[in-house]
Design a protein around this motif. Structure first.
Motif, PDB file in Angstrom:
ATOM      1  N   LEU A 288       0.839  -1.205   0.000  1.00 45.23           N
ATOM      2  CA  LEU A 288       0.000   0.000   0.000  1.00 45.23           C
ATOM      3  C   LEU A 288       0.873   1.254   0.000  1.00 45.23           C
ATOM      4  O   LEU A 288       1.903   1.296   0.674  1.00 45.23           O
ATOM      5  CB  LEU A 288      -0.940   0.003   1.201  1.00 45.23           C
ATOM      6  CG  LEU A 288      -1.843  -1.229   1.323  1.00 45.23           C
ATOM      7  CD1 LEU A 288      -2.721  -1.134   2.557  1.00 45.23           C
ATOM      8  CD2 LEU A 288      -2.702  -1.405   0.066  1.00 45.23           C
ATOM      9  N   LYS A 289       0.443   2.268  -0.727  1.00 44.95           N
ATOM     10  CA  LYS A 289       1.270   3.474  -0.854  1.00 44.95           C
ATOM     11  C   LYS A 289       0.418   4.728  -0.895  1.00 44.95           C
ATOM     12  O   LYS A 289      -0.608   4.781  -1.576  1.00 44.95           O
ATOM     13  CB  LYS A 289       2.122   3.412  -2.133  1.00 44.95           C
ATOM     14  CG  LYS A 289       3.154   4.544  -2.221  1.00 44.95           C
ATOM     15  CD  LYS A 289       4.059   4.400  -3.427  1.00 44.95           C
ATOM     16  CE  LYS A 289       3.358   4.760  -4.715  1.00 44.95           C
ATOM     17  NZ  LYS A 289       4.295   4.832  -5.863  1.00 44.95           N
ATOM     18  N   ARG A 290       0.857   5.725  -0.151  1.00 40.84           N
ATOM     19  CA  ARG A 290       0.253   7.052  -0.227  1.00 40.84           C
ATOM     20  C   ARG A 290       0.841   7.793  -1.421  1.00 40.84           C
ATOM     21  O   ARG A 290       2.047   7.722  -1.673  1.00 40.84           O
ATOM     22  CB  ARG A 290       0.535   7.832   1.060  1.00 40.84           C
ATOM     23  CG  ARG A 290      -0.221   7.312   2.253  1.00 40.84           C
ATOM     24  CD  ARG A 290       0.504   7.534   3.564  1.00 40.84           C
ATOM     25  NE  ARG A 290       0.763   8.943   3.802  1.00 40.84           N
ATOM     26  CZ  ARG A 290       1.639   9.401   4.705  1.00 40.84           C
ATOM     27  NH1 ARG A 290       2.346   8.552   5.436  1.00 40.84           N
ATOM     28  NH2 ARG A 290       1.808  10.686   4.869  1.00 40.84           N
ATOM     29  N   THR A 381       1.415   0.360 -10.778  1.00 45.07           N
ATOM     30  CA  THR A 381       2.320   1.492 -10.545  1.00 45.07           C
ATOM     31  C   THR A 381       1.900   2.318  -9.335  1.00 45.07           C
ATOM     32  O   THR A 381       2.698   3.117  -8.828  1.00 45.07           O
ATOM     33  CB  THR A 381       2.386   2.406 -11.780  1.00 45.07           C
ATOM     34  OG1 THR A 381       1.089   2.977 -12.018  1.00 45.07           O
ATOM     35  CG2 THR A 381       2.834   1.635 -13.007  1.00 45.07           C
ATOM     36  N   ARG A 382       0.677   2.159  -8.884  1.00 45.03           N
ATOM     37  CA  ARG A 382       0.209   2.912  -7.717  1.00 45.03           C
ATOM     38  C   ARG A 382       0.583   2.227  -6.406  1.00 45.03           C
ATOM     39  O   ARG A 382       0.421   2.809  -5.324  1.00 45.03           O
ATOM     40  CB  ARG A 382      -1.308   3.094  -7.788  1.00 45.03           C
ATOM     41  CG  ARG A 382      -1.768   3.963  -8.953  1.00 45.03           C
ATOM     42  CD  ARG A 382      -3.274   3.856  -9.169  1.00 45.03           C
ATOM     43  NE  ARG A 382      -4.021   4.243  -7.971  1.00 45.03           N
ATOM     44  CZ  ARG A 382      -5.308   3.958  -7.786  1.00 45.03           C
ATOM     45  NH1 ARG A 382      -5.979   3.277  -8.719  1.00 45.03           N
ATOM     46  NH2 ARG A 382      -5.924   4.361  -6.692  1.00 45.03           N
ATOM     47  N   LYS A 391      10.838  -4.054 -12.219  1.00 45.06           N
ATOM     48  CA  LYS A 391      10.712  -4.371 -13.639  1.00 45.06           C
ATOM     49  C   LYS A 391       9.902  -5.639 -13.849  1.00 45.06           C
ATOM     50  O   LYS A 391       9.066  -5.720 -14.749  1.00 45.06           O
ATOM     51  CB  LYS A 391      12.098  -4.510 -14.278  1.00 45.06           C
ATOM     52  CG  LYS A 391      12.851  -3.197 -14.417  1.00 45.06           C
ATOM     53  CD  LYS A 391      14.162  -3.401 -15.130  1.00 45.06           C
ATOM     54  CE  LYS A 391      14.919  -2.083 -15.310  1.00 45.06           C
ATOM     55  NZ  LYS A 391      16.230  -2.271 -15.983  1.00 45.06           N
ATOM     56  N   ARG A 392      10.147  -6.637 -13.002  1.00 43.31           N
ATOM     57  CA  ARG A 392       9.424  -7.896 -13.137  1.00 43.31           C
ATOM     58  C   ARG A 392       7.933  -7.704 -12.862  1.00 43.31           C
ATOM     59  O   ARG A 392       7.077  -8.256 -13.548  1.00 43.31           O
ATOM     60  CB  ARG A 392      10.014  -8.933 -12.176  1.00 43.31           C
ATOM     61  CG  ARG A 392       9.471 -10.334 -12.364  1.00 43.31           C
ATOM     62  CD  ARG A 392      10.078 -11.295 -11.361  1.00 43.31           C
ATOM     63  NE  ARG A 392      11.533 -11.278 -11.395  1.00 43.31           N
ATOM     64  CZ  ARG A 392      12.302 -11.994 -10.583  1.00 43.31           C
ATOM     65  NH1 ARG A 392      11.734 -12.767  -9.664  1.00 43.31           N
ATOM     66  NH2 ARG A 392      13.604 -11.930 -10.673  1.00 43.31           N
ATOM     67  N   LEU A 393       7.612  -6.891 -11.829  1.00 41.56           N
ATOM     68  CA  LEU A 393       6.207  -6.640 -11.498  1.00 41.56           C
ATOM     69  C   LEU A 393       5.501  -5.856 -12.597  1.00 41.56           C
ATOM     70  O   LEU A 393       4.351  -6.145 -12.948  1.00 41.56           O
ATOM     71  CB  LEU A 393       6.116  -5.877 -10.169  1.00 41.56           C
ATOM     72  CG  LEU A 393       6.502  -6.682  -8.926  1.00 41.56           C
ATOM     73  CD1 LEU A 393       6.681  -5.754  -7.726  1.00 41.56           C
ATOM     74  CD2 LEU A 393       5.434  -7.737  -8.614  1.00 41.56           C
ATOM     75  N   GLY A 398       1.746  -4.941 -15.740  1.00 42.57           N
ATOM     76  CA  GLY A 398       1.523  -3.758 -16.559  1.00 42.57           C
ATOM     77  C   GLY A 398       0.906  -2.655 -15.729  1.00 42.57           C
ATOM     78  O   GLY A 398       1.021  -2.612 -14.516  1.00 42.57           O
ATOM     79  N   ALA A 399       0.232  -1.740 -16.394  1.00 43.85           N
ATOM     80  CA  ALA A 399      -0.432  -0.621 -15.700  1.00 43.85           C
ATOM     81  C   ALA A 399      -1.809  -0.407 -16.320  1.00 43.85           C
ATOM     82  O   ALA A 399      -1.980  -0.559 -17.526  1.00 43.85           O
ATOM     83  CB  ALA A 399       0.391   0.658 -15.822  1.00 43.85           C
TER      84      ALA A 399
END
Length: 404
Positions: A288-290, A381-382, A391-393, A398-399
């Motif tokens: 999780l990311k702000r 990417t979020r 890179k692997r993820l 993808g996005a």
């Protein structure tokens, strides 16, 4: 030292879907269940009593058996409770000292159990396997004691803050008191936070990063605080050093009482204890990311930045730690008042089951990575990505198309 406090303009969380308005005489349905949390520091006494009664050495392993086998099953069987205390009841809940005694009583049981464990380990009647089992049982008590310290350490009353550091002495994790309050709660769900696990990061990679990162962060935070006050970091006012001194006094006293042979077992139970804390940390914000605002600062921490679970059993034994979103919104709010958020991402089970999954990275990723991806509408990417696996993820997931 200032502690995080509730902001007066912080909006109240919405009531759970379908929750009724508060009746005039609402009572906490879990009120008496919170006493069950005191079963954990009683583990050494249970181990001793059950082994003496049955003659079965397996009961020296009560801690690991309960934490890793029994609790996950009980969590599943009892299920969830997403009900919230009504807004009108929170003030009275916060003032009810019964709930404080449920945490206060953990400490005398914790340390009397530790003394009993040291006596049993050193008196010579236990086999090597039995001593290992009892050591891990003591470590389980010490690890959950860090959660008790977490509850106490967020409060503004001096007594509770002192008790928090005493609870941490058994694991030599007194720096947690500084880092958690003044580091983690500021940097939570960001790449800079050593206690926020990243998507693609296994627990075994997270463990050394969070242990070393939290320690160095606590030292820097305390150094900065003392410098602002014109004091040396090597002074009696250093909270980290004071906390470690408590551990040194404790271990020295036990070594004098039971002999230096107890020290390897004390060290092993401390390591097991703080690793138990860190595997719970691993589950709480995984991936999780702000996001950053146009000003370059991170957005305010919101319910969507913590994994929650409403499994009743784990919540009762961990003082509602699994209602983690409300805790980050209101750090000084007492455990009995913490609320469920419909918008918070939900783990598939309670912490008891999640920590078992976390020990096996392929199983963890199979269960949790799709949930992180779904939480971000397919846009990986979020998420908070593990840099070596970025890179692997990206290649794998993808996005998603840009929002809007």
């Amino acid at each position: 030292m200032p502690l995080p406090s509730d902001s007066p303009d912080t909006p109240e969380a919405p009531r759970a879907a379908g929750a009724p308005e508060a009746p005039a005489a609402w009572r906490d349905p879990k009120r008496h269940l919170w006493l069950l949390g005191l079963l954990i520091p009683a583990f050494p006494f249970l181990s001793w009593g059950l082994t003496t009664t049955t003659g079965l050495g397996v009961f020296w392993w009560t801690g690991p058996l309960v934490l890793y086998a029994i609790f996950p099953i009980v969590d599943h069987l009892i299920g969830k409770d997403s009900a919230n205390p009504p807004d009108s009841a929170i003030a009275l809940l916060e003032q009810d000292r019964y709930y404080r005694w449920c945490t206060f009583l953990y400490l005398p049981l914790q340390y009397s159990g530790l003394v009993l464990g040291c006596w049993l380990i050193t008196r010579g009647d236990l086999s090597a396997v039995d001593r290992i089992g009892l050591t891990l049982t003591l470590g389980g008590v010490a690890g959950i004691a860090i959660n008790t310290a977490h509850e106490l350490g967020h409060k503004t009353e001096a007594l509770e803050r002192r008790l928090s550091r005493i609870a941490l002495a058994q694991t030599w994790y007194g720096h947690f008191y500084v880092e958690h309050n003044h580091g983690h709660h500021i940097r939570v769900a960001t790449p800079e936070d050593p206690a926020s696990a990243r998507l693609g990061e296994s627990f075994w990679r997270f463990l050394p990063r969070t242990v070393l990162g939290s320690l160095t962060s606590a030292w820097r935070l305390e150094e900065r605080r003392l410098r602002r006050r014109g004091r040396s970091v090597w002074s009696p006012h250093n909270t980290v050093l004071n906390s470690w001194a408590l551990s040194l006094v404790l271990f020295t006293a036990l070594a004098l009482a039971f002999g230096p042979g107890v020290l390897p077992y004390l060290t092993a139970q401390a390591v097991f204890g703080f690793c138990l804390l860190e595997v719970i940390n691993y589950t709480e914000h995984y991936g999780l990311k702000r996001e950053r605002t146009p000003s370059g600062r991170y957005e305010r921490c919101a319910p969507r930045h913590s994994w929650n679970s409403d499994n009743v059993a784990s919540n009762v034994f961990l003082y509602h730690l699994q209602r983690h979103s409300d805790h980050h919104a209101h750090p000084t709010r007492r455990y009995q008042s913490l609320r469920h958020f419909d918008e918070a991402p939900e783990m598939p089970t309670g912490y008891a089951g999640m920590i078992v999954l976390a020990y096996v990275p392929p199983l963890w990723r199979r269960v949790m990575d799709p949930r992180v991806l779904a939480h971000y509408d397919g846009d990986v990417t979020r998420a908070n990505l593990q840099p070596p696996r970025r890179k692997r993820l990206l290649a794998r997931y993808g996005a998603a198309a840009p929002r809007g």
